[in-house]
Design an enzyme around this catalytic site. Structure first.
Site, short mmCIF file in Angstrom:
data_model
loop_
_atom_site.label_atom_id
_atom_site.label_comp_id
_atom_site.label_asym_id
_atom_site.label_seq_id
_atom_site.Cartn_x
_atom_site.Cartn_y
_atom_site.Cartn_z
N LEU A 1 12.22 -2.15 -8.41
CA LEU A 1 11.89 -1.86 -9.81
C LEU A 1 11.78 -0.35 -10.03
CD1 LEU A 1 8.70 -0.86 -10.36
CD2 LEU A 1 8.23 -3.17 -9.69
N GLU B 1 9.98 2.56 -12.45
CA GLU B 1 8.84 2.67 -13.36
C GLU B 1 9.33 2.90 -14.78
OE1 GLU B 1 5.81 5.26 -11.80
OE2 GLU B 1 6.17 4.44 -9.81
N GLY C 1 11.89 13.26 -10.11
CA GLY C 1 10.55 13.15 -9.54
C GLY C 1 10.30 11.71 -9.16
N ASN D 1 17.85 4.20 -2.70
CA ASN D 1 17.19 5.36 -3.31
C ASN D 1 17.93 6.65 -2.99
OD1 ASN D 1 15.24 4.12 -4.79
ND2 ASN D 1 13.66 4.24 -3.21
N LYS E 1 16.89 -0.43 1.33
CA LYS E 1 16.00 0.18 0.33
C LYS E 1 16.11 1.71 0.38
CE LYS E 1 12.60 1.05 -2.38
NZ LYS E 1 12.29 0.65 -3.71
N VAL F 1 0.84 -1.19 0.00
CA VAL F 1 0.00 0.00 0.00
C VAL F 1 0.88 1.25 0.00
CG1 VAL F 1 -1.88 -1.20 1.16
CG2 VAL F 1 -0.22 0.07 2.51
N CYS G 1 9.27 7.89 -5.03
CA CYS G 1 10.20 7.30 -4.06
C CYS G 1 11.30 8.21 -3.55
CB CYS G 1 10.86 6.08 -4.68
SG CYS G 1 9.77 4.66 -4.66
C1 UDX Z 1 13.38 4.67 -8.26
C2 UDX Z 1 14.52 3.63 -8.13
O1 UDX Z 1 15.33 3.67 -9.32
C3 UDX Z 1 13.94 2.24 -7.93
O2 UDX Z 1 14.98 1.31 -7.71
C4 UDX Z 1 13.01 2.26 -6.73
O3 UDX Z 1 12.40 1.00 -6.56
C5 UDX Z 1 11.94 3.33 -6.89
O4 UDX Z 1 12.54 4.61 -7.13
P1 UDX Z 1 11.70 5.37 -10.21
O5 UDX Z 1 11.39 6.52 -9.33
O6 UDX Z 1 10.58 4.56 -10.74
O7 UDX Z 1 12.66 4.34 -9.44
O8 UDX Z 1 12.55 5.87 -11.48
P2 UDX Z 1 14.08 6.28 -11.72
O9 UDX Z 1 14.49 5.71 -13.01
O10 UDX Z 1 14.92 5.98 -10.55
O11 UDX Z 1 13.98 7.86 -11.93
C6 UDX Z 1 13.65 8.75 -10.88
C7 UDX Z 1 13.74 10.18 -11.35
O12 UDX Z 1 15.10 10.57 -11.58
C8 UDX Z 1 13.01 10.46 -12.66
O13 UDX Z 1 12.35 11.72 -12.58
C9 UDX Z 1 14.13 10.51 -13.68
O14 UDX Z 1 13.80 11.26 -14.81
C10 UDX Z 1 15.24 11.14 -12.86
N1 UDX Z 1 16.59 10.84 -13.37
C11 UDX Z 1 17.05 9.56 -13.41
C12 UDX Z 1 17.43 11.89 -13.77
O15 UDX Z 1 17.04 13.06 -13.72
N2 UDX Z 1 18.69 11.60 -14.19
C13 UDX Z 1 19.18 10.32 -14.23
O16 UDX Z 1 20.35 10.15 -14.62
C14 UDX Z 1 18.33 9.27 -13.82
P1 ADP Z 2 2.75 2.23 -4.90
O1 ADP Z 2 3.49 3.10 -5.89
O2 ADP Z 2 3.51 2.10 -3.61
O3 ADP Z 2 2.32 0.92 -5.46
P2 ADP Z 2 0.02 3.26 -5.17
O4 ADP Z 2 -0.57 4.47 -4.55
O5 ADP Z 2 0.17 3.17 -6.65
O6 ADP Z 2 1.45 3.06 -4.45
O7 ADP Z 2 -0.79 1.97 -4.71
C1 ADP Z 2 -1.17 1.68 -3.41
C2 ADP Z 2 -2.59 1.07 -3.43
O8 ADP Z 2 -2.88 0.57 -2.11
C3 ADP Z 2 -3.70 2.05 -3.77
O9 ADP Z 2 -4.39 1.57 -4.92
C4 ADP Z 2 -4.62 2.04 -2.51
O10 ADP Z 2 -5.99 2.10 -2.84
C5 ADP Z 2 -4.29 0.69 -1.90
N1 ADP Z 2 -4.57 0.61 -0.45
C6 ADP Z 2 -4.20 1.45 0.53
N2 ADP Z 2 -4.62 1.00 1.74
C7 ADP Z 2 -5.27 -0.17 1.53
C8 ADP Z 2 -5.93 -1.13 2.38
N3 ADP Z 2 -5.98 -0.99 3.71
N4 ADP Z 2 -6.50 -2.22 1.79
C9 ADP Z 2 -6.44 -2.38 0.44
N5 ADP Z 2 -5.84 -1.51 -0.40
C10 ADP Z 2 -5.26 -0.43 0.13
#
Ligand code: UDX
Ligand code: ADP
Length: 463
Positions: A164, A166, A274, A225, A221, A91, A277
């Protein structure tokens, strides 16, 4: 313990893709993803698999393969908890917007609600897995709630953070650098770890599966990050110096990245990072450090966020200054709104903050993003609570077609590094714009010399 049923609470960006891959790779295990959000579950169940709520390259094919076979999406949270041997908690854990730790600490109310629900429903022993990123020692809190149910059920808590990114979720899940599983050192804890190791062993090589104690796993973790975000803030800090000195940040990044001790990844200067995380996790780290009185540690990491905010501000200020110190009633096209390419996620996207600044200067923003809806753009701006929804609606428009978005504008800003932006017919775009025609490339993805040849005034980051 033989695992036949897995439940995942939370059908979001982490829970959805992760469970889809587990189901694909473990056809012998029934995987049920539950969420309170009925609309989200309905979208995951949409007959047309292209309408699933999360856009990730390759994900809809995986869902198409496993859904209805051993992958299920449901709102029946209690039933899924009751039946499963392993329950993943995925969640959301946003930064607190109220009370103690406001703006810094992770809000654990959704996690706690899950723990209480599991405690209420479980009739037999369960393994509960933390998948969401959490502050160190959250497992302890979950354990305390679960152990005090008084119904004799034994719970094992594991930390199994998701790494992972995105936009590459499917690839990252299929070929992870490592799987990290933290658990208790007791015999029962080790058995639970083994049960989860066995699940991943269906497709991940044993040497990539790392087991640790719970706290190391949780802290790893946050640390991963923080390190990644720190690299971006470091390169962005130097991009500003490059702009003053005549050095070029792309050249600097290449030169330092060839040092095998530094490595080439995550050195791309940008308008600022952005995503859900980086900022949240660093703020969390800062909060934890402060709570132990480690002020120097806290200040050190906080600087990564300060630099990132500065980079976003610097980008919007640069646009205003270059456009003769006023953007009032000028139209500025935004190519990209998502926080990175290949995702429809906009959480903490730099685009939101840059747009907010420019609307504050009375500019009109025309957005084109291949995967983000106008509804989302407006919701993101409204979330900042800078002005009324009505004012935001007046300040921003969205377009289905990039050429339409760029028509008659004074300037174009690149906010996301979508591949298609570099492929556009830039001469055609130029012809349709107000002159002089400005491009502010917040991702350094366009061919600067070609654009200049066409007649654009081009400004990238760090050159
Ligand atoms: C991140 C971590 O990479 C991943 O391991 C963790 O599980 C979740 O957070 P995410 O936020 O999905 O993943 O994407 P990421 O590829 O890390 O990019 C984060 C941001 O940094 C984006 O806005 C991206 O555009 C920016 N970025 C990334 C830069 O500006 N420059 C870079 O060289 C790399
Ligand atoms: P993440 O990027 O961590 O996966 P999201 O906001 O995309 O975060 O997803 C989290 C999901 O968890 C949401 O869809 C939200 O509705 C769900 N959620 C939060 N609390 C509960 C709960 N108590 N039971 C079931 N689902 C929940």
């Amino acid at each position: 313990m033989k695992i036949t049923k897995i439940c995942c609470i939370g059908a979001g960006y982490v829970g959805g893709p992760t469970m889809a891959i587990i189901a694909q790779k473990c056809p012998q295990i029934q995987v049920t993803v539950v969420d309170l959000n009925a609309e989200r579950i309905a979208d995951w169940n949409d007959e047309d698999v292209n309408n699933i709520p999360i856009y990730e390259p390759g994900l809809s094919q995986v869902v198409a393969e496993a859904r209805g076979r051993n992958l299920f999406f449901s709102t029946e949270v209690d039933k899924a908890i009751d039946e499963a041997q392993i329950i993943f908690i995925s969640v959301n854990t946003p930064t607190k917007t109220y009370g103690k730790g406001k703006g810094m600490a992770a809000d654990l109310k959704y996690i706690e609600l899950c723990a209480r629900q599991i405690a209420k429903i479980a009739k037999d022993n369960k393994i509960v897995v933390e998948k969401s990123t959490l502050p160190v020692r959250t497992a302890e809190a979950i354990k305390s709630i679960l152990d005090n149910t008084g119904n004799g059920v034994q719970f094992q808590i594991l930390s199994n953070p998701e790494f992972l990114a995105e936009g590459t979720a499917v690839e990252d899940l299929l070929h992870p650098d490592r799987i990290l599983i933290g658990g208790d050192e007791t015999a029962e804890g080790q058995k639970a770890i083994q049960a989860l190791v066995d699940v991943y062993s269906n497709w991940v090589a044993p040497e990539k599966i790392l087991t640790t104690n719970v706290w190391s796993s949780e802290l790893s973790k946050l640390t991963a990050n923080a390190f990644l975000a720190q690299r971006i803030s470091s390169i962005n800090a130097l991009s500003e110096l490059c702009e003053k000195t005549g050095a070029n940040i792309n050249e600097v990044a290449k030169a330092i990245g060839m040092d095998s001790r530094i490595g080439p990844k995550f050195l791309k200067a940008s308008v600022g990072f952005g995503g859900s995380c980086f900022q949240k996790d660093i703020l969390n780290l800062v909060y934890i450090a402060k709570s132990y009185g480690l002020n120097e540690v806290a200040d050190y990491w906080e600087q990564v966020i300060i630099m990132n905010d500065h980079q976003k501000k610097r980008f919007s200020n640069g646009i205003v200054q270059t456009l003769y110190n006023t953007v009032a009633d000028k139209k500025i096209a935004f190519l990209g709104w998502a926080f990175k390419k290949d995702t429809n996620d906009t959480r903490e996207s730099a685009a939101i903050y840059v747009a907010n600044d420019l609307i504050g200067e009375q500019a009109k923003i025309a957005v084109y993003d291949p995967k983000v809806s106008h509804k989302k753009v407006l919701a993101d701006l409204d979330y900042l609570e800078t002005r009324s929804s009505k004012k935001n609606e007046e300040g921003v428009q969205s377009f289905e077609n990039p050429y339409e978005a760029c028509k008659d504008v004074h300037a174009i800003a690149i906010l996301t590094e979508w591949d298609e932006f570099a492929q556009y017919d830039w001469q055609k775009i130029y012809n349709g714009m107000q002159k002089p025609a400005f491009v502010f490339d917040g991702r350094n993805i366009l061919n600067a010399s070609e654009l200049k040849k066409i007649g654009f005034i081009y400004q990238g980051i760090g050159a």
